[in-house]
Motif scaffolding. Structure first.
Motif, PDB file in Angstrom:
ATOM      1  N   CYS A  72      74.093 -16.307  65.447  1.00 33.58           N
ATOM      2  CA  CYS A  72      75.503 -16.050  65.334  1.00 33.58           C
ATOM      3  C   CYS A  72      76.139 -16.106  66.746  1.00 33.58           C
ATOM      4  CB  CYS A  72      75.986 -14.757  64.823  1.00 33.58           C
ATOM      5  SG  CYS A  72      75.701 -14.822  63.101  1.00 33.58           S
ATOM      6  N   PHE A  73      77.423 -16.694  67.123  1.00 28.81           N
ATOM      7  CA  PHE A  73      78.029 -16.808  68.260  1.00 28.81           C
ATOM      8  C   PHE A  73      78.695 -15.725  68.405  1.00 28.81           C
ATOM      9  CE2 PHE A  73      76.241 -20.848  67.064  1.00 28.81           C
ATOM     10  CZ  PHE A  73      76.008 -21.391  68.112  1.00 28.81           C
ATOM     11  N   ALA A  77      76.397  -9.094  64.836  1.00 30.65           N
ATOM     12  CA  ALA A  77      74.754  -8.621  64.692  1.00 30.65           C
ATOM     13  C   ALA A  77      74.716  -7.221  66.009  1.00 30.65           C
ATOM     14  CB  ALA A  77      73.844  -9.615  65.020  1.00 30.65           C
ATOM     15  N   ILE A 133      67.011 -20.725  61.169  1.00 28.79           N
ATOM     16  CA  ILE A 133      67.551 -19.437  60.860  1.00 28.79           C
ATOM     17  C   ILE A 133      66.841 -18.641  59.861  1.00 28.79           C
ATOM     18  CG2 ILE A 133      69.776 -20.042  61.883  1.00 28.79           C
ATOM     19  CD1 ILE A 133      70.523 -20.808  59.000  1.00 28.79           C
ATOM     20  N   SER A 134      67.063 -17.104  60.153  1.00 26.71           N
ATOM     21  CA  SER A 134      66.545 -16.407  58.896  1.00 26.71           C
ATOM     22  C   SER A 134      67.111 -16.551  57.782  1.00 26.71           C
ATOM     23  CB  SER A 134      66.380 -14.794  59.594  1.00 26.71           C
ATOM     24  OG  SER A 134      67.718 -14.206  59.201  1.00 26.71           O
ATOM     25  N   ALA A 136      67.583 -13.898  55.466  1.00 20.98           N
ATOM     26  CA  ALA A 136      68.630 -12.936  55.191  1.00 20.98           C
ATOM     27  C   ALA A 136      69.900 -12.969  56.160  1.00 20.98           C
ATOM     28  CB  ALA A 136      67.951 -11.726  55.595  1.00 20.98           C
ATOM     29  N   ALA A 138      71.386 -15.632  57.207  1.00 22.61           N
ATOM     30  CA  ALA A 138      71.935 -16.876  56.645  1.00 22.61           C
ATOM     31  C   ALA A 138      73.011 -16.395  55.675  1.00 22.61           C
ATOM     32  CB  ALA A 138      71.187 -17.942  56.272  1.00 22.61           C
ATOM     33  N   THR A 143      76.140 -18.660  55.170  1.00 25.02           N
ATOM     34  CA  THR A 143      76.017 -19.788  56.001  1.00 25.02           C
ATOM     35  C   THR A 143      75.901 -20.932  55.021  1.00 25.02           C
ATOM     36  OG1 THR A 143      74.874 -18.715  57.646  1.00 25.02           O
ATOM     37  CG2 THR A 143      74.084 -20.920  57.078  1.00 25.02           C
ATOM     38  N   GLU A 315      75.866 -23.965  73.982  1.00 28.82           N
ATOM     39  CA  GLU A 315      77.041 -24.320  73.365  1.00 28.82           C
ATOM     40  C   GLU A 315      77.805 -23.023  72.789  1.00 28.82           C
ATOM     41  OE1 GLU A 315      74.670 -26.525  70.503  1.00 28.82           O
ATOM     42  OE2 GLU A 315      75.407 -25.449  68.857  1.00 28.82           O
ATOM     43  N   HIS A 401      84.296 -18.765  59.870  1.00 29.87           N
ATOM     44  CA  HIS A 401      82.949 -18.506  59.569  1.00 29.87           C
ATOM     45  C   HIS A 401      82.592 -17.183  60.275  1.00 29.87           C
ATOM     46  CE1 HIS A 401      78.518 -18.749  59.804  1.00 29.87           C
ATOM     47  NE2 HIS A 401      78.605 -20.148  59.377  1.00 29.87           N
ATOM     48  N   LYS A 404      80.648 -17.273  63.570  1.00 26.42           N
ATOM     49  CA  LYS A 404      81.232 -18.295  64.678  1.00 26.42           C
ATOM     50  C   LYS A 404      82.267 -17.465  65.312  1.00 26.42           C
ATOM     51  CE  LYS A 404      78.812 -21.981  62.473  1.00 26.42           C
ATOM     52  NZ  LYS A 404      78.724 -23.259  62.039  1.00 26.42           N
TER      53      LYS A 404
HETATM   54  C1  LIG Z   1      72.497 -24.379  66.330  1.00 28.38           C
HETATM   55  C2  LIG Z   1      73.342 -23.770  65.373  1.00 28.38           C
HETATM   56  C3  LIG Z   1      73.442 -24.402  64.043  1.00 28.38           C
HETATM   57  C4  LIG Z   1      74.226 -23.653  62.981  1.00 28.38           C
HETATM   58  N1  LIG Z   1      74.444 -24.501  61.853  1.00 28.38           N
HETATM   59  C5  LIG Z   1      74.952 -23.987  60.832  1.00 28.38           C
HETATM   60  C6  LIG Z   1      75.331 -24.584  59.675  1.00 28.38           C
HETATM   61  O1  LIG Z   1      74.717 -25.604  59.510  1.00 28.38           O
HETATM   62  N2  LIG Z   1      75.998 -23.924  58.766  1.00 28.38           N
HETATM   63  C7  LIG Z   1      76.538 -22.423  58.805  1.00 28.38           C
HETATM   64  O2  LIG Z   1      77.079 -21.976  58.045  1.00 28.38           O
HETATM   65  N3  LIG Z   1      76.112 -21.732  59.944  1.00 28.38           N
HETATM   66  C8  LIG Z   1      75.601 -22.339  60.934  1.00 28.38           C
HETATM   67  N4  LIG Z   1      75.139 -21.799  62.062  1.00 28.38           N
HETATM   68  C9  LIG Z   1      75.360 -20.365  62.054  1.00 28.38           C
HETATM   69  C10 LIG Z   1      74.338 -19.315  61.879  1.00 28.38           C
HETATM   70  O3  LIG Z   1      73.374 -20.082  60.992  1.00 28.38           O
HETATM   71  C11 LIG Z   1      74.719 -18.200  61.014  1.00 28.38           C
HETATM   72  O4  LIG Z   1      75.525 -17.569  61.696  1.00 28.38           O
HETATM   73  C12 LIG Z   1      73.503 -17.211  60.273  1.00 28.38           C
HETATM   74  O5  LIG Z   1      73.986 -16.057  60.333  1.00 28.38           O
HETATM   75  C13 LIG Z   1      72.272 -17.080  61.424  1.00 28.38           C
HETATM   76  O6  LIG Z   1      71.427 -16.017  60.960  1.00 28.38           O
HETATM   77  P1  LIG Z   1      70.730 -15.124  61.904  1.00 28.38           P
HETATM   78  O7  LIG Z   1      69.530 -14.470  61.227  1.00 28.38           O
HETATM   79  O8  LIG Z   1      70.113 -15.962  63.215  1.00 28.38           O
HETATM   80  O9  LIG Z   1      71.690 -14.198  62.086  1.00 28.38           O
HETATM   81  P2  LIG Z   1      71.820 -12.948  63.410  1.00 28.38           P
HETATM   82  O10 LIG Z   1      72.742 -13.531  64.353  1.00 28.38           O
HETATM   83  O11 LIG Z   1      70.603 -12.508  64.010  1.00 28.38           O
HETATM   84  O12 LIG Z   1      72.476 -12.027  62.418  1.00 28.38           O
HETATM   85  C14 LIG Z   1      73.785 -12.361  61.787  1.00 28.38           C
HETATM   86  C15 LIG Z   1      74.161 -11.187  60.583  1.00 28.38           C
HETATM   87  O13 LIG Z   1      73.215 -11.045  59.866  1.00 28.38           O
HETATM   88  C16 LIG Z   1      72.672  -9.705  59.599  1.00 28.38           C
HETATM   89  N5  LIG Z   1      71.173  -9.589  59.174  1.00 28.38           N
HETATM   90  C17 LIG Z   1      70.181 -10.580  59.668  1.00 28.38           C
HETATM   91  N6  LIG Z   1      68.991 -10.303  59.073  1.00 28.38           N
HETATM   92  C18 LIG Z   1      69.389  -9.148  58.210  1.00 28.38           C
HETATM   93  C19 LIG Z   1      68.448  -8.529  57.289  1.00 28.38           C
HETATM   94  N7  LIG Z   1      67.240  -8.695  57.084  1.00 28.38           N
HETATM   95  N8  LIG Z   1      69.138  -7.411  56.664  1.00 28.38           N
HETATM   96  C20 LIG Z   1      70.536  -7.232  56.646  1.00 28.38           C
HETATM   97  N9  LIG Z   1      71.134  -7.961  57.652  1.00 28.38           N
HETATM   98  C21 LIG Z   1      70.634  -8.732  58.410  1.00 28.38           C
HETATM   99  C22 LIG Z   1      72.887  -9.059  61.048  1.00 28.38           C
HETATM  100  O14 LIG Z   1      72.968  -7.661  61.022  1.00 28.38           O
HETATM  101  C23 LIG Z   1      74.252  -9.864  61.350  1.00 28.38           C
HETATM  102  O15 LIG Z   1      75.086  -8.927  60.485  1.00 28.38           O
HETATM  103  C24 LIG Z   1      74.468 -22.262  63.130  1.00 28.38           C
HETATM  104  C25 LIG Z   1      74.132 -21.777  64.343  1.00 28.38           C
HETATM  105  C26 LIG Z   1      73.418 -22.319  65.413  1.00 28.38           C
HETATM  106  C27 LIG Z   1      73.151 -21.578  66.539  1.00 28.38           C
END
Ligand SMILES: Cc1cc2nc3c(=O)[nH]c(=O)nc-3n(C[C@H](O)[C@H](O)[C@H](O)COP(=O)(O)OP(=O)(O)OC[C@H]3O[C@@H](n4cnc5c(N)ncnc54)[C@H](O)[C@@H]3O)c2cc1C
Length: 450
Positions: A72-73, A77, A133-134, A136, A138, A143, A315, A401, A404
């Motif tokens: 996330c940007f 989290a 991405i994870s 959960a 997502a 996402t 970015e 989003h 973001k």
């Molecule tokens: C290069 C890039 C490309 C992307 N492309 C897309 C795209 O195509 N479409 C789109 O919609 N988004 C996209 N995103 C955004 C991104 O996928 C989402 O924001 C997503 O949340 C990322 O998941 P994360 O596990 O990294 O989340 P984190 O940033 O680690 O956490 C996000 C949220 O999820 C919660 N969380 C994580 N794991 C758990 C768990 N196990 N239990 C409870 N809560 C949890 C955290 O507490 C927090 O609230 C992109 C991001 C990047 C960097």
């Protein structure tokens, strides 16, 4: 820095497999999000290896957040006190071919699950632009990928196992829990730790990906619906600098009729003669195979390959969902800002997403089009532009989003979600004292009037 020079530098930095973010995770450097645009507010990170450890740890903490793959940007989290990571809980628990579901642990990524599923003859309905991405993280942030008939990734969720603030395990399913399930899936990390997710699967399928260049904007205006429905998943990439869309990415399933016959011209756009990156100046090495080469769903639905840097790397990102019926007007509204948006922009992506019923989903009960911005990491410039873009999109009731960057005031954000009061009430059942709250949630969700 001038755009061309910036992209050249970036291209050199990102050639080849991804190392940066992995090293950052393992190094003694400050704990940062994937893009490195901010440091988290604490370094305290506990890595749980089992559901028991998750329960015990949560019981002991006063305040904590679950950290996913850190993509996330914004600070959704973030925590000032403590993180728990489920990164080591990344097993596939069960593939139930009769029920057509797969159950996985809360730390698994799509990049790990997808080849396993395909190997067993199964597939997911859709993927985001990157597989890193994870699952959960997502689903809790709604996402999405693209496709007129494809709901965001959370629409595949059939059941969830959540450890609540008391350290108790709560199971919710689409079949048994009706409204609470609809409130919990896009839970913004506010209900507890998701320790298991059950996802719908379908028989594996093959896809072909084609890219077309320079789609005249006039064609998009007149044929938006036909263009978007020409393939299973469609993405439009533009830098808003000309009266055309730079690239149209069409992802076609081989098992769906009528087959896309890949003409040399598509609504005035020309078929690309080589693999390309959405940012045309960057090498396509990191991108999934194009040129109509058939391949498995999980190597065509994302734009970027697992094991390589997705997108540009250094970015920022912002994205707005607007109701599908306003798609063309909303796109033209941003096009009018082209001169202002151009300098800090790397690329925009436009996608469509089917409506869903999740209370906090930006697609709640509305088919949507998303207008996404990949920015250079120039927050002073981007932070000035976001309110301008949001004002231009305001007539179309945009929703940002959850993962973001945006400039919406908490009040504006809260009026966009009619189910917000019910969501707040649901989170109180899971977490009466606000153990999983943070500044982002307190500001945007649990404000003074919540
Ligand atoms: C290069 C890039 C490309 C992307 N492309 C897309 C795209 O195509 N479409 C789109 O919609 N988004 C996209 N995103 C955004 C991104 O996928 C989402 O924001 C997503 O949340 C990322 O998941 P994360 O596990 O990294 O989340 P984190 O940033 O680690 O956490 C996000 C949220 O999820 C919660 N969380 C994580 N794991 C758990 C768990 N196990 N239990 C409870 N809560 C949890 C955290 O507490 C927090 O609230 C992109 C991001 C990047 C960097």
């Amino acid at each position: 820095m001038e755009k061309r020079a910036f992209l050249k530098l970036l291209s050199a930095a990102m050639a080849g497999p991804v190392l940066g973010p992995l090293l950052a995770w393992a190094s003694p450097e400050k704990l940062k999000n994937w893009a490195g645009n901010f440091e988290y507010s604490t370094e305290n990170l506990y890595s749980a290896k089992s559901p028991e450890q998750v329960r015990d740890f949560i019981k002991q903490q006063k305040q904590l957040k679950v950290l996913g793959t850190r993509h996330c940007f914004n600070r959704i989290a973030d925590s000032r006190q403590q993180f728990i990571s489920l990164k080591e809980m990344d097993r596939v628990v069960a593939l139930d071919t009769a029920a057509r579901t797969v159950t996985v642990e809360g730390g698994l990524t799509y990049g790990r699950l997808s080849p396993y599923l395909d190997g067993q003859g199964w597939a997911l309905h859709n993927l985001a632009s990157l597989p890193h991405i994870s699952i959960a993280g997502a689903i809790t942030t709604a996402t999405h990928g693209s496709g007129d008939k494809n709901g965001n990734l959370s629409t595949a969720v059939a059941a969830l196992e959540i450890v609540n603030a008391a350290g108790d395990t709560v199971n919710l399913s689409r079949q048994k829990d009706g409204e609470s399930f609809l409130g919990a899936v896009v839970g913004l990390g506010a209900l507890g730790a998701i320790t298991k997710v059950t996802l719908d699967v379908q028989p594996s399928f093959q896809m072909r990906q084609y890219v077309y260049e320079d789609l005249p904007l006039s064609q998009l205006k007149d044929h938006f619906d036909a263009i978007e429905s020409a393939a299973y998943s469609v993405s439009l990439f533009t830098d808003w600098q000309k009266q055309h869309i730079n690239e149209v990415w069409l992802k076609c399933r081989l098992d769906q009729a009528p087959a896309f016959d890949a003409p040399a011209e598509f609504y005035g756009a020309k078929k690309a003669a080589r693999n390309v990156h959405p940012i045309i100046e960057l090498s396509a090495e990191n991108c999934t195979e194009q040129m109509g080469v058939p391949g498995p769903w999980y190597e065509r639905l994302p734009h970027f390959k697992m094991g390589f840097t997705p997108s540009a790397g250094k970015e920022l990102q912002s994205e707005y969902f607007v109701p599908r019926r306003h798609a063309v007007e909303a796109i033209l509204a941003v096009q009018r800002l082209g001169e202002q948006v151009g300098p800090p922009l790397m690329i925009t992506e436009i996608r469509t997403i089917a409506a869903d019923n999740f209370w906090m989903s930006p697609c709640y009960k509305q088919d949507s089009v998303t207008i996404h911005f990949t920015w250079k990491q120039d927050w002073p410039a981007v932070s000035k532009l976001l309110p301008i873009i949001e004002k231009e999109l305001a007539p179309f009731h945009p929703r940002p989003h959850w993962g973001k960057l945006f400039a919406f005031s908490p009040a504006q954000l809260r009026v966009s979600y009619e189910k917000l009061p019910e969501f707040v009430a649901l989170t109180r059942k899971f977490d009466p004292q606000g153990k999983f709250h943070n500044e982002f949630l307190d500001t945007n969700i649990f404000g003074p009037d919540a």
